[in-house]
Design a protein around this motif. Structure first.
Motif, short mmCIF file in Angstrom:
data_model
loop_
_atom_site.label_atom_id
_atom_site.label_comp_id
_atom_site.label_asym_id
_atom_site.label_seq_id
_atom_site.Cartn_x
_atom_site.Cartn_y
_atom_site.Cartn_z
N TYR A 126 0.87 -1.21 -0.01
CA TYR A 126 -0.15 -0.02 -0.17
C TYR A 126 0.93 1.24 0.22
CZ TYR A 126 -4.04 -2.91 0.48
OH TYR A 126 -5.09 -3.94 0.18
N GLU A 127 0.48 2.24 -0.53
CA GLU A 127 0.94 3.55 -0.76
C GLU A 127 1.32 4.28 0.61
OE1 GLU A 127 2.52 5.19 -3.33
OE2 GLU A 127 1.95 3.37 -4.34
N ASP A 128 0.44 3.72 1.53
CA ASP A 128 0.57 4.58 3.03
C ASP A 128 0.29 3.80 3.92
OD1 ASP A 128 -2.58 5.30 3.47
OD2 ASP A 128 -2.17 6.23 1.56
N MET A 129 0.70 3.88 5.10
CA MET A 129 0.35 3.02 6.44
C MET A 129 -1.13 3.04 6.81
SD MET A 129 1.62 0.88 8.21
CE MET A 129 3.44 0.90 8.05
N PRO A 130 -1.94 4.34 6.87
CA PRO A 130 -3.32 4.36 7.23
C PRO A 130 -3.93 3.15 6.26
CG PRO A 130 -2.50 6.51 7.18
CD PRO A 130 -1.40 5.96 6.75
N SER A 131 -3.66 3.22 4.99
CA SER A 131 -4.39 2.33 4.00
C SER A 131 -4.09 0.79 4.20
CB SER A 131 -4.19 2.65 2.57
OG SER A 131 -4.24 3.90 2.10
N ALA A 132 -2.79 0.84 4.72
CA ALA A 132 -2.41 -0.75 4.98
C ALA A 132 -2.94 -1.05 6.39
CB ALA A 132 -0.97 -0.75 5.39
N ILE A 133 -3.30 -0.35 7.28
CA ILE A 133 -3.72 -0.68 8.54
C ILE A 133 -5.11 -1.06 8.32
CG2 ILE A 133 -4.56 0.26 10.74
CD1 ILE A 133 -1.59 1.72 10.81
N ALA A 134 -5.99 -0.12 7.68
CA ALA A 134 -7.43 -0.32 7.17
C ALA A 134 -7.58 -1.83 6.74
CB ALA A 134 -7.90 0.73 6.11
N ARG A 135 -6.76 -2.11 5.63
CA ARG A 135 -6.74 -3.41 5.14
C ARG A 135 -6.43 -4.66 5.97
NH1 ARG A 135 -9.16 -6.95 1.73
NH2 ARG A 135 -7.37 -8.35 0.58
N GLU A 136 -5.40 -4.44 6.96
CA GLU A 136 -5.23 -5.26 7.97
C GLU A 136 -6.38 -5.62 8.83
OE1 GLU A 136 -2.32 -5.97 11.71
OE2 GLU A 136 -2.90 -4.16 11.05
N LYS A 137 -7.21 -4.55 9.24
CA LYS A 137 -8.29 -4.64 9.96
C LYS A 137 -9.26 -5.50 9.19
CE LYS A 137 -7.43 -0.67 13.07
NZ LYS A 137 -7.65 0.50 13.63
N GLN A 138 -9.40 -5.12 7.92
CA GLN A 138 -10.40 -5.88 6.95
C GLN A 138 -10.12 -7.38 6.83
OE1 GLN A 138 -10.31 -4.95 3.12
NE2 GLN A 138 -12.61 -5.22 2.97
N LEU A 139 -8.80 -7.69 6.93
CA LEU A 139 -8.57 -9.07 6.65
C LEU A 139 -8.78 -9.79 8.19
CD1 LEU A 139 -5.42 -9.14 4.46
CD2 LEU A 139 -7.47 -9.70 4.00
N LYS A 140 -8.34 -9.23 9.45
CA LYS A 140 -8.37 -9.75 10.54
C LYS A 140 -9.81 -9.98 10.85
CE LYS A 140 -3.98 -8.63 12.71
NZ LYS A 140 -3.28 -8.18 13.93
N GLY A 141 -10.98 -9.18 10.41
CA GLY A 141 -12.19 -9.14 10.73
C GLY A 141 -13.00 -10.12 9.90
N GLY A 142 -12.43 -10.70 8.80
CA GLY A 142 -12.90 -11.79 7.83
C GLY A 142 -12.62 -13.10 8.44
N SER A 143 -13.45 -13.99 7.76
CA SER A 143 -13.46 -15.26 8.26
C SER A 143 -12.24 -16.20 8.05
CB SER A 143 -14.69 -16.11 7.59
OG SER A 143 -14.31 -16.12 6.11
N ARG A 144 -11.80 -17.26 8.37
CA ARG A 144 -10.64 -17.92 8.27
C ARG A 144 -10.83 -18.62 6.35
NH1 ARG A 144 -6.51 -20.87 9.52
NH2 ARG A 144 -6.37 -23.10 8.65
#
Length: 87
Positions: free
Chosen positions: A47-65
């Motif tokens: 990702y271009e910037d850390m806020p975008s990367a963190i938002a994506r990380e939260k999205q992935l962590k909130g998803g199912s296995r």
């Protein structure tokens, strides 16, 4: 990072993927990855910037296995270690 195919999956964010993946591979960092043997880099996104990367990380962590496994297998069906691509 994963412990093995269909094993334990770790999702994280970093500004230096090669260094972070090396630390996990070598067990240099205490915590989840060392405890569960997550040493194989099976998927990553940039990702271009850390806020975008963190938002994506939260999205992935909130998803199912199941969703995480589908995402990995779509781009890395054999769960090969992608660490060498970073060197």
């Amino acid at each position: 990072m994963a412990s093995k195919r269909n094993g334990t999956i770790y999702t994280g964010v970093t500004s230096n993927l090669a260094q972070r993946a090396f630390s996990h591979r070598e067990g240099l960092l205490p915590g989840f990855t060392r405890r569960y043997g997550c040493k194989t880099l099976v998927y990553y996104e940039f990702y271009e910037d850390m806020p975008s990367a963190i938002a994506r990380e939260k999205q992935l962590k909130g998803g199912s296995r199941k969703d995480k496994i589908t995402l990995i297998e779509r781009l890395n069906p054999t769960w090969r270690d992608l660490y060498e691509e970073l060197a």
